[in-house]
Design a protein around this motif. Structure first.
Motif, PDB file in Angstrom:
ATOM      1  N   TYR A  10      69.685-126.040 -14.770  1.00  0.00           N
ATOM      2  CA  TYR A  10      70.918-126.027 -15.763  1.00  0.00           C
ATOM      3  C   TYR A  10      71.927-126.830 -15.317  1.00  0.00           C
ATOM      4  O   TYR A  10      72.623-127.642 -16.121  1.00  0.00           O
ATOM      5  N   LEU A  11      72.541-126.508 -14.171  1.00  0.00           N
ATOM      6  CA  LEU A  11      73.760-127.233 -13.756  1.00  0.00           C
ATOM      7  C   LEU A  11      73.355-128.817 -13.629  1.00  0.00           C
ATOM      8  O   LEU A  11      74.180-129.762 -13.829  1.00  0.00           O
ATOM      9  N   ARG A  12      72.257-129.190 -13.216  1.00  0.00           N
ATOM     10  CA  ARG A  12      71.747-130.512 -12.880  1.00  0.00           C
ATOM     11  C   ARG A  12      71.349-131.267 -14.204  1.00  0.00           C
ATOM     12  O   ARG A  12      71.737-132.496 -14.268  1.00  0.00           O
ATOM     13  N   ALA A 282      82.542-125.142 -21.027  1.00  0.00           N
ATOM     14  CA  ALA A 282      81.526-125.848 -20.523  1.00  0.00           C
ATOM     15  C   ALA A 282      80.261-124.778 -20.833  1.00  0.00           C
ATOM     16  O   ALA A 282      79.299-125.000 -21.508  1.00  0.00           O
ATOM     17  N   LEU A 283      80.529-123.565 -20.260  1.00  0.00           N
ATOM     18  CA  LEU A 283      79.395-122.457 -20.497  1.00  0.00           C
ATOM     19  C   LEU A 283      79.553-122.192 -22.059  1.00  0.00           C
ATOM     20  O   LEU A 283      78.263-121.679 -22.531  1.00  0.00           O
ATOM     21  N   TYR A 284      80.564-121.971 -22.586  1.00  0.00           N
ATOM     22  CA  TYR A 284      80.434-121.638 -24.323  1.00  0.00           C
ATOM     23  C   TYR A 284      79.624-122.437 -25.024  1.00  0.00           C
ATOM     24  O   TYR A 284      79.097-122.348 -25.889  1.00  0.00           O
ATOM     25  N   ASN A 285      79.932-123.884 -24.733  1.00  0.00           N
ATOM     26  CA  ASN A 285      78.964-124.974 -25.295  1.00  0.00           C
ATOM     27  C   ASN A 285      77.819-125.009 -24.982  1.00  0.00           C
ATOM     28  O   ASN A 285      76.893-125.326 -25.930  1.00  0.00           O
ATOM     29  N   ALA A 286      77.412-124.592 -23.656  1.00  0.00           N
ATOM     30  CA  ALA A 286      75.928-124.512 -23.010  1.00  0.00           C
ATOM     31  C   ALA A 286      75.283-123.528 -24.009  1.00  0.00           C
ATOM     32  O   ALA A 286      74.122-123.503 -24.145  1.00  0.00           O
ATOM     33  N   GLU A 314      75.787-119.275 -12.881  1.00  0.00           N
ATOM     34  CA  GLU A 314      76.329-120.666 -13.435  1.00  0.00           C
ATOM     35  C   GLU A 314      77.824-120.875 -13.338  1.00  0.00           C
ATOM     36  O   GLU A 314      78.305-121.911 -12.643  1.00  0.00           O
ATOM     37  N   GLY A 315      78.689-119.758 -13.904  1.00  0.00           N
ATOM     38  CA  GLY A 315      80.466-119.961 -13.665  1.00  0.00           C
ATOM     39  C   GLY A 315      80.731-120.137 -12.303  1.00  0.00           C
ATOM     40  O   GLY A 315      81.486-120.846 -11.948  1.00  0.00           O
ATOM     41  N   SER A 316      80.074-118.968 -11.721  1.00  0.00           N
ATOM     42  CA  SER A 316      80.700-118.811 -10.318  1.00  0.00           C
ATOM     43  C   SER A 316      80.181-120.153  -9.336  1.00  0.00           C
ATOM     44  O   SER A 316      80.933-120.490  -8.226  1.00  0.00           O
ATOM     45  N   SER A 317      78.934-120.399  -9.585  1.00  0.00           N
ATOM     46  CA  SER A 317      78.725-121.456  -8.659  1.00  0.00           C
ATOM     47  C   SER A 317      79.539-122.688  -8.952  1.00  0.00           C
ATOM     48  O   SER A 317      80.101-123.487  -7.840  1.00  0.00           O
ATOM     49  N   LEU A 318      79.950-123.040 -10.186  1.00  0.00           N
ATOM     50  CA  LEU A 318      81.017-124.130 -10.316  1.00  0.00           C
ATOM     51  C   LEU A 318      82.207-123.939  -9.681  1.00  0.00           C
ATOM     52  O   LEU A 318      82.789-124.984  -9.221  1.00  0.00           O
ATOM     53  N   THR A 319      82.814-122.680  -9.886  1.00  0.00           N
ATOM     54  CA  THR A 319      84.082-122.603  -9.359  1.00  0.00           C
ATOM     55  C   THR A 319      84.146-122.678  -7.679  1.00  0.00           C
ATOM     56  O   THR A 319      84.837-122.919  -6.900  1.00  0.00           O
TER      57      THR A 319
ATOM     58  N   HIS B  89      60.081-125.094 -28.246  1.00  0.00           N
ATOM     59  CA  HIS B  89      61.092-124.491 -27.488  1.00  0.00           C
ATOM     60  C   HIS B  89      60.774-124.446 -25.816  1.00  0.00           C
ATOM     61  O   HIS B  89      60.771-123.377 -25.311  1.00  0.00           O
ATOM     62  N   LEU B  90      60.483-125.798 -25.434  1.00  0.00           N
ATOM     63  CA  LEU B  90      60.298-125.761 -24.017  1.00  0.00           C
ATOM     64  C   LEU B  90      61.831-125.856 -23.459  1.00  0.00           C
ATOM     65  O   LEU B  90      62.768-126.272 -24.150  1.00  0.00           O
ATOM     66  N   VAL B  91      61.987-125.380 -22.312  1.00  0.00           N
ATOM     67  CA  VAL B  91      63.263-125.449 -21.615  1.00  0.00           C
ATOM     68  C   VAL B  91      63.410-126.870 -21.072  1.00  0.00           C
ATOM     69  O   VAL B  91      62.860-127.246 -20.043  1.00  0.00           O
ATOM     70  N   LYS B  92      64.317-127.553 -21.570  1.00  0.00           N
ATOM     71  CA  LYS B  92      64.572-128.890 -21.338  1.00  0.00           C
ATOM     72  C   LYS B  92      65.144-129.173 -19.844  1.00  0.00           C
ATOM     73  O   LYS B  92      64.700-130.178 -19.490  1.00  0.00           O
TER      74      LYS B  92
END
Lengths: 391, 210
Positions: A10-12, A282-286, A314-319, B89-92
C-alpha cells in the motif's frame, strides 16, 4: 503474504505521498536531533573546560569576554593585569589555588599560553612524548596542535605577535618543543604551553622592574563557598581588576543563545505537527480509495482487528521511517558542520548517539499510532454489505 | 450444504424481505433468479455471512450462521465461502499472485502452490501470475477474481451477477470456466443473477421475489 507485505504494498502504491510524508517528518526530526546533539555536546564541552575554575580575574572589561578568552581561548583579552596585584589576590585566605595565564602570542593560529604546570594538571593532562617545560622558551604542545602542525619534540618555531596567524613574528626568540601532551578533550589540545617568563622574554620586558610586570588573567579555585560571595566583590571594588564567574557568564550566554534555540525548537514542533496532520490526511484519504479493498478483505475472512492493525502499521511505518531518516540527517548535518575545523566546533561530533534519539523513535511510533487511530477505527468498521451491495 | 427456512430480513429503513425455503445439496450448482431489487444480493450476502441480523434459519455446511460470534463468522466466511462480484474488486496495490495469496492468508490458511498454479492454468492466465493487476484486461481480471474465489477450495462459491457485463461469447466462456474450476475445487456454486442466458446452463434454480 503477511501484514508487512500488505502494508508495504500500500505504501509503495502511493509512493509520492509516502515520500512526502517521510521527508516532511524527517525535516522536523533533523532539527530536533541537531539541537540535541549540538546542545548536549556543547554543554559537555563547556562543563569539562570550566571544571575546577571558580573565578577568573582579568582586566576590566566584559566579564563574558574574560571567560571566553581565558577559559575557552576563543576571544581576545580585555587587557593585562598587574602581576603584583594578582599575586595579592592569590594569597587571600579564601583562594585555594590560582593559576596565572599570560596570552598574547600564537603560532600558526594556535595560542601560546604562559602559565605553570598546575594549568595542565587542572585538566589532568599527561605527556605522550618528552617532558614538561623547565626553562624559558621551552614549550609543551597540545595533542591537536602537534598533530595539525606536525610538531614533535626538538622542533623549533618563532611565535607571531597577537592571537591570529597574521601578526608580526618574534624571529629573534625561537621556542623549542620539549613535550607533547596526550589528548584530553579540553581546550588544552589546542594550546601551546610554556612558562610565564617566556612570554615576558619574547616581549623583552624581562629587564623591567617586577612591579610593572603583567599577566593576562588568573584562574582561581575557591577554598569554600563563602568565597563566591566575598571574592568577586573584593576584587571588583578594591582593585583595578575584574572578576568573572565562568558558571554565571556561560549561563548568561545560554540565555542569550536560548532565544535562537527556542525558535528552532518551535520550528521543529511546527514541522512535526504538520507532518502528523499530513500522515493523518494521507490515511484518511486512503480510506476512500480502499473502501472496496477493505470490504473485500473482510469478505475473505479478515477480522476487524487485522484491518485496524494494518492501518496503524501503515501510519507508524511512515512516522518511524521519517524519524530514522531525520536522525540520520541530523547526524550528517553535525558531521558536515564539524568538517570545517574551528575552535567552536572542536569536540563536537556526529558520531555519538544519545538516549533522546531512542525516545524520539519511541515517540514517533506513538505519533504514528495516534495519527492512524481514527482512520484505523473507520477501516475496522467497514460495513461489508453496504459497500459491496451499494454499486 | 445450504438450508434456508423461514428466512426474512428487515433493512434498517424498515423495509422487509421474506425468502422462500430452499436447500442445496453439495455439488448442486444453483442460480438465484430474480429481478433487480428483488433481494438477490441481500440473500447472497446473508448466505455468505456478510450480513447478519436475519430471522429464520440459515445452515451452511451444518453451521447455523446466527449462532456464530462475529469473530467466528469471519473465520467461517474465510474458510467456507468464496466470493465473485460483478465489479471485481481486486486489490490494486498487489500483483496477481499476491491478490490470490491474500485470500488464503486472510482466511488463516496457507495457499496450496500447486492448486494455485493449476487454477491459473485452467483459467488461461498463468503467464499473468506476477503481473500488476492494473495492467490486466477486463477478461483477465475476471479470471483472477475467479481464481481468488476458488483458491481456498471453499464449500460455497457465491457469485453476484458475474456475467451481466459480458457479451454472449464471453458469458459462455466465463460460465464454463466458473463451473469447471468450482467442480475441480469441490465447491458448490451459487450464482445470483437476472441474466436469462444462464438459465439453460444450470438446472437448479431458485426464484426470489414472488
Amino acid at each position: 503474504m503477511n501484514l508487512f507485505i500488505l502494508v508495504g504494498s500500500y505504501l509503495r502504491s502511493r509512493l509520492m505521498n509516502t515520500l512526502l510524508n517521510t521527508v516532511l517528518l524527517s525535516l522536523g526530526i533533523t532539527v530536533v536531533v541537531f539541537i540535541v546533539l549540538a546542545g548536549r555536546q556543547l554543554d559537555e564541552k563547556v562543563s569539562v573546560n570550566t571544571k575546577g575554575i571558580d573565578l577568573v580575574v582579568g582586566a576590566k572589561g566584559s566579564p563574558l569576554q574574560i571567560i571566553l578568552c581565558s577559559v575557552y581561548h576563543m576571544d581576545f583579552p580585555t587587557g593585562n593585569i598587574n602581576l603584583r596585584e594578582a599575586e595579592r589576590i592569590s594569597k587571600h585566605r579564601l583562594v585555594k589555588k590560582s593559576i596565572p595565564l599570560a596570552l598574547g602570542d600564537s603560532y600558526q593560529g594556535f595560542r601560546i599560553v604562559g602559565t605553570d604546570t598546575s594549568y595542565a594538571n587542572l585538566y589532568s593532562a599527561s605527556l605522550s612524548d618528552g617532558g614538561w617545560w623547565a626553562d624559558d622558551l621551552e614549550v609543551v604542545a597540545g595533542s591537536k596542535v602537534a598533530q595539525k602542525l606536525r610538531l614533535k619534540v626538538g622542533d623549533q618555531f618563532a611565535s607571531a605577535h597577537g592571537l591570529t596567524s597574521d601578526g608580526g613574528a618574534h624571529e629573534e626568540h625561537a621556542y623549542h618543543i620539549v613535550g607533547v601532551m596526550k589528548a584530553t578533550g579540553t581546550v588544552l589540545d589546542d594550546l601551546l604551553l610554556t612558562n610565564v617568563a617566556s612570554i615576558w622574554s619574547v616581549h623583552e620586558i624581562q629587564s623591567q622592574p617586577d612591579s610593572t610586570r603583567e599577566i593576562t588573567s588568573m584562574l582561581i579555585r575557591f577554598r569554600n563557598p563563602l568565597a563566591a560571595i566575598q571574592l568577586p566583590r573584593l576584587i571588583n571594588s578594591t582593585t583595578s581588576m575584574q572578576a568573572a564567574s565562568p558558571a554565571f557568564e556561560m549561563s548568561r550566554l545560554y540565555t542569550m543563545l536560548g532565544v535562537g534555540v527556542d525558535v528552532l525548537t518551535g520550528l521543529a514542533i511546527i514541522l512535526i505537527g504538520i507532518s502528523a496532520l499530513s500522515v493523518f490526511l494521507a490515511l484518511y484519504n486512503a480510506l476512500k480509495d480502499r473502501r472496496y479493498d477493505l470490504a473485500i478483505m473482510r469478505a475473505m475472512g479478515a477480522s476487524r482487528s487485522k484491518l485496524f492493525l494494518a492501518m496503524v502499521m501503515e501510519g507508524s511505518s511512515l512516522t518511524c521511517a521519517g524519524t530514522v531518516l531525520g536522525i540520520a540527517a541530523g547526524h550528517a548535518l553535525i558531521f558536515l558542520a564539524t568538517a570545517v575545523d574551528s575552535e567552536v566546533t572542536s569536540g563536537i561530533t556526529g558520531m555519538v548517539f544519545y538516549m533522546e534519539e531512542a525516545y524520539l523513535l519511541a515517540g514517533s511510533l506513538l505519533l504514528g499510532i495516534v495519527c492512524s487511530l481514527v482512520p484505523a477505527l473507520q477501516a475496522s468498521r467497514t460495513n461489508i454489505h453496504e459497500v459491496l451491495a451499494g454499486n | 450444504m445450504v438450508e434456508v427456512k423461514d428466512l426474512s430480513f428487515t433493512y434498517p429503513n424498515g423495509k422487509s424481505l421474506a425468502f422462500g425455503d430452499f436447500s442445496i445439496q453439495k455439488g448442486q450448482h444453483s442460480l438465484l433468479l430474480g429481478d433487480s431489487g428483488s433481494g438477490k444480493t441481500t440473500l447472497l450476502h446473508l448466505l455468505g455471512g456478510l450480513l447478519r441480523g436475519y430471522s429464520g434459519l440459515i445452515k451452511i455446511d451444518h453451521s447455523e450462521l446466527s449462532e456464530l460470534s462475529d469473530a467466528l463468522l469471519d473465520k467461517f466466511r474465510g474458510k467456507h465461502c468464496g466470493f465473485i462480484f460483478q465489479k471485481l474488486h481486486l486489490v490494486k496495490a498487489l500483483n496477481v499472485r499476491r491478490n490470490l495469496v491474500l485470500s488464503s492468508w486472510l482466511a488463516g490458511m496457507r495457499a496450496e502452490e500447486e492448486w494455485l498454479t493449476t487454477a491459473l492454468e485452467k483459467l488461461n492466465i498463468k503467464d499473468k501470475a506476477d503481473a500488476d493487476v492494473n495492467t490486466l484486461s477486463q477478461g483477465q481480471a475476471q479470471r483472477v477474481a475467479i481464481a481468488r474465489a476458488v483458491l481456498n477450495r471453499p464449500a460455497l462459491i457465491l457469485a453476484d451477477e458475474p456475467t451481466s457485463a459480458l457479451d454472449d461469447r464471453n458469458c459462455e466462456d466465463v460460465l464454463k470456466l466458473l463451473i469447471d474450476v468450482a467442480s475441480e475445487a469441490g465447491s458448490t456454486l451459487i450464482i445470483a443473477t437476472h441474466d436469462q442466458r444462464l438459465k439453460s446452463r444450470i438446472g437448479s434454480q431458485i426464484q426470489i421475489g414472488r
